[in-house]
Design an enzyme around this catalytic site. Structure first.
Site, PDB file in Angstrom:
ATOM      1  N   PRO A  47      -0.215 -28.079  15.538  1.00 31.48           N
ATOM      2  CA  PRO A  47      -0.098 -26.951  14.308  1.00 31.48           C
ATOM      3  C   PRO A  47      -0.855 -27.645  13.310  1.00 31.48           C
ATOM      4  CG  PRO A  47       1.867 -27.992  14.527  1.00 31.48           C
ATOM      5  CD  PRO A  47       1.045 -28.584  15.685  1.00 31.48           C
ATOM      6  N   CYS A  88     -23.126 -17.293  -7.399  1.00 28.83           N
ATOM      7  CA  CYS A  88     -24.265 -16.323  -7.085  1.00 28.83           C
ATOM      8  C   CYS A  88     -24.434 -15.560  -5.405  1.00 28.83           C
ATOM      9  CB  CYS A  88     -25.693 -16.651  -7.514  1.00 28.83           C
ATOM     10  SG  CYS A  88     -25.600 -17.144  -9.326  1.00 28.83           S
ATOM     11  N   GLU A  89     -23.295 -14.983  -4.976  1.00 32.74           N
ATOM     12  CA  GLU A  89     -23.448 -14.378  -3.875  1.00 32.74           C
ATOM     13  C   GLU A  89     -22.222 -13.112  -3.982  1.00 32.74           C
ATOM     14  OE1 GLU A  89     -23.867 -15.551  -0.433  1.00 32.74           O
ATOM     15  OE2 GLU A  89     -24.792 -17.516  -0.937  1.00 32.74           O
TER      16      GLU A  89
HETATM   17  C1  LIG Z   1      -8.196 -26.597  14.799  1.00 35.69           C
HETATM   18  C2  LIG Z   1      -7.204 -26.957  16.043  1.00 35.69           C
HETATM   19  C3  LIG Z   1      -6.000 -26.853  16.125  1.00 35.69           C
HETATM   20  C4  LIG Z   1      -5.000 -26.427  14.944  1.00 35.69           C
HETATM   21  O1  LIG Z   1      -5.184 -25.116  14.745  1.00 35.69           O
HETATM   22  P1  LIG Z   1      -4.271 -24.197  13.916  1.00 35.69           P
HETATM   23  O2  LIG Z   1      -4.526 -22.871  13.932  1.00 35.69           O
HETATM   24  O3  LIG Z   1      -4.525 -24.767  12.359  1.00 35.69           O
HETATM   25  O4  LIG Z   1      -2.809 -24.388  14.164  1.00 35.69           O
HETATM   26  C5  LIG Z   1      -5.392 -27.630  17.176  1.00 35.69           C
HETATM   27  N1  LIG Z   1      -5.817 -27.899  18.017  1.00 35.69           N
HETATM   28  C6  LIG Z   1      -7.310 -27.932  18.222  1.00 35.69           C
HETATM   29  C7  LIG Z   1      -7.914 -28.562  19.324  1.00 35.69           C
HETATM   30  C8  LIG Z   1      -7.900 -27.500  17.166  1.00 35.69           C
HETATM   31  O5  LIG Z   1      -9.488 -27.644  17.134  1.00 35.69           O
END
Ligand SMILES: *Cc1c(COP(=O)(O)O)cnc(C)c1O
Length: 439
Positions: A294, A363-364
């Protein structure tokens, strides 16, 4: 279950606090735009996820790309986490945080030779391999170093995560992983590589998932493969990736309650308990170590972006609240159309509410944090907090419009400290050079 507040941001009197720190004090010391993170919120989410996965032999590898400040990494290492990294730079950050990488895994579709070498030299737990050419490269680099490279293939389960198109990764059309029906052959090829040690199998289907169904579907699709690989190649682990979504709407109102469980069941986001309860029965029979990666879940609700109001501009039938923070500091609304709650640092219920577009100075037209948002009337020099900005906030910040990168502060109880100094102009242009032929 003990009451778990989703985060530690709440008003105490009129002023917004992070844990026991009055955020006005942070603004006074360090200015704006500044990211502020709550150590207790990160620990709360980490610990609740650990207990949600209670029945499993589960190991959390925090996905660094969500928030890669070395103080944040050290905090998670102290809590017992390993890391999910996607570049040599992230690997170096783990080392810079004073942590070894033996519990970290290395993901990503484009690992360079130098990155592979660095990961092998520092004894990475495993590479999450995304293609056969990558396998061949890893085997080659490991051979040159005279070591065996531990690997797991990232297998693409072809499941729709039901999330924003830019953060969906588990469909056959996405660039990630190898297709399920090619997995057996890929592992057979890996088994023939002299410098490869097969360790596991991996999946990651997307980010900000708010429904458990795609996780269940993907695990169901990969579980038979994991069982076969355990038989054939003696794999040790199954990494089920990251992607657990967080609450963005009304994040603040939820502070003192258990936000998740106080939501009606049909709109309730994934809780660590529902996640664990849905997946454990599918995973436990495999008898494998379970890795989970996570990012957003651990840090998203743990951060806010503090910003100062520059102007209240009254347009034709429209108000604009112009902040000193912009899309370069927090790109999520411009990039993913994402919602962030925005609240005043000093609440004054006697003031009228206004409806305004809350925008930055870049500026967008896309430099807009919120459209037609109701907010207490604010004037020049007052401050707001953009909530739930702890994940994919500062790590995606840029210098667009020659703006300096923001400062970052970590709060721990009544203590707080700068964990990244605001960039100054000299460091912004430090690498630039006017060549002799222009002089
Ligand atoms: C980005 C990523 C995560 C984490 O994703 P979250 O949505 O932030 O939990 C986990 N594993 C891999 C391989 C990723 O590229």
């Amino acid at each position: 279950m003990a009451l778990f507040s989703m985060h530690h941001f709440a008003y105490a009197g009129p002023n917004l606090h992070c844990e026991s720190v009055d955020l006005a004090a942070v603004v006074q010391l360090y200015g704006t735009p500044t990211y502020v993170y709550s150590a207790a919120t990160m620990a709360g989410h980490y610990n609740r996820l650990v207990s949600g996965l209670g029945g499993l032999d589960a190991h959390i590898c925090y996905a660094i790309k969500a928030n890669s400040n070395i103080a944040v990494l050290r905090h998670f290492a102290n809590l017992g986490a390993g890391f999910d990294l996607v570049s040599g730079g992230e690997l170096r950050r783990v080392l810079a945080a004073g942590v070894d990488v033996t519990r970290s895994v290395f993901a990503g579709v484009g690992k360079s030779e130098a990155e592979i070498r660095l990961a092998l030299e520092t004894r990475i737990h495993a590479f999450h391999v995304e293609s056969e050419p990558e396998l061949i490269r890893i085997n080659h680099v490991a051979g040159k170093l005279g070591v065996k490279a531990p690997i797991a293939f990232r297998v693409n389960p072809d499941v729709d995560a039901g999330t924003h198109a830019k953060i969906t990764t588990g469909k056959a059309a996405n660039k990630f992983g190898i297709p399920l029906d090619k997995a057996g052959a890929a592992y057979a090829a890996a088994a023939k590589c002299p410098n490869i040690a097969i360790r596991g199998v991996q999946m990651h289907i997307g980010s900000q998932l708010t429904s458990i169904a795609p996780f269940v579907e993907a695990v169901k699709k990969l579980a038979p493969l994991a069982a076969t690989l355990k038989q054939r190649h003696n794999i040790e682990y199954f990494s089920i990736g990251g992607g657990i979504g967080i609450v963005y709407k009304d994040a603040l109102a939820s502070g003192p309650r258990d936000w998740w469980t106080s939501q009606p069941e049909d709109t309730r986001p994934i809780t660590p308990e529902t996640y664990g309860a849905a997946l454990a029965p599918l995973l436990k029979p495999l008898g494998l170590k379970i890795l989970i990666e996570p990012g957003r879940f651990l840090v998203g609700n743990a951060g806010v972006l503090l910003s100062q109001v520059e102007y209240l501009k009254r347009g034709q039938g429209k108000n604009f609240l112009v902040l000193d923070a912009a899309m370069n500091d927090l790109v999520r609304p411009a990039m993913y159309d994402s919602f962030h709650q925005i609240v005043p640092l000093r609440r004054d219920t006697t003031r009228p509410a206004i409806t305004a577009d809350i925008v930055g100075p870049v500026c967008e037209t896309g430099d807009c944090f919120a459209r037609d948002r109701d907010i207490q009337q604010l004037s020049e020099g007052e401050h707001v907090a953009i909530m739930s900005a702890g994940a994919y906030g500062c790590t995606m910040a840029s210098r667009y419009n020659s703006r300096c990168l923001p400062a970052e502060v970590l709060v721990h109880g009544a203590a707080f400290d700068l964990i990244k100094t605001r960039e100054n102009f000299a460091s912004q242009i430090a690498g630039e050079n006017i060549p002799a032929f222009l002089k």
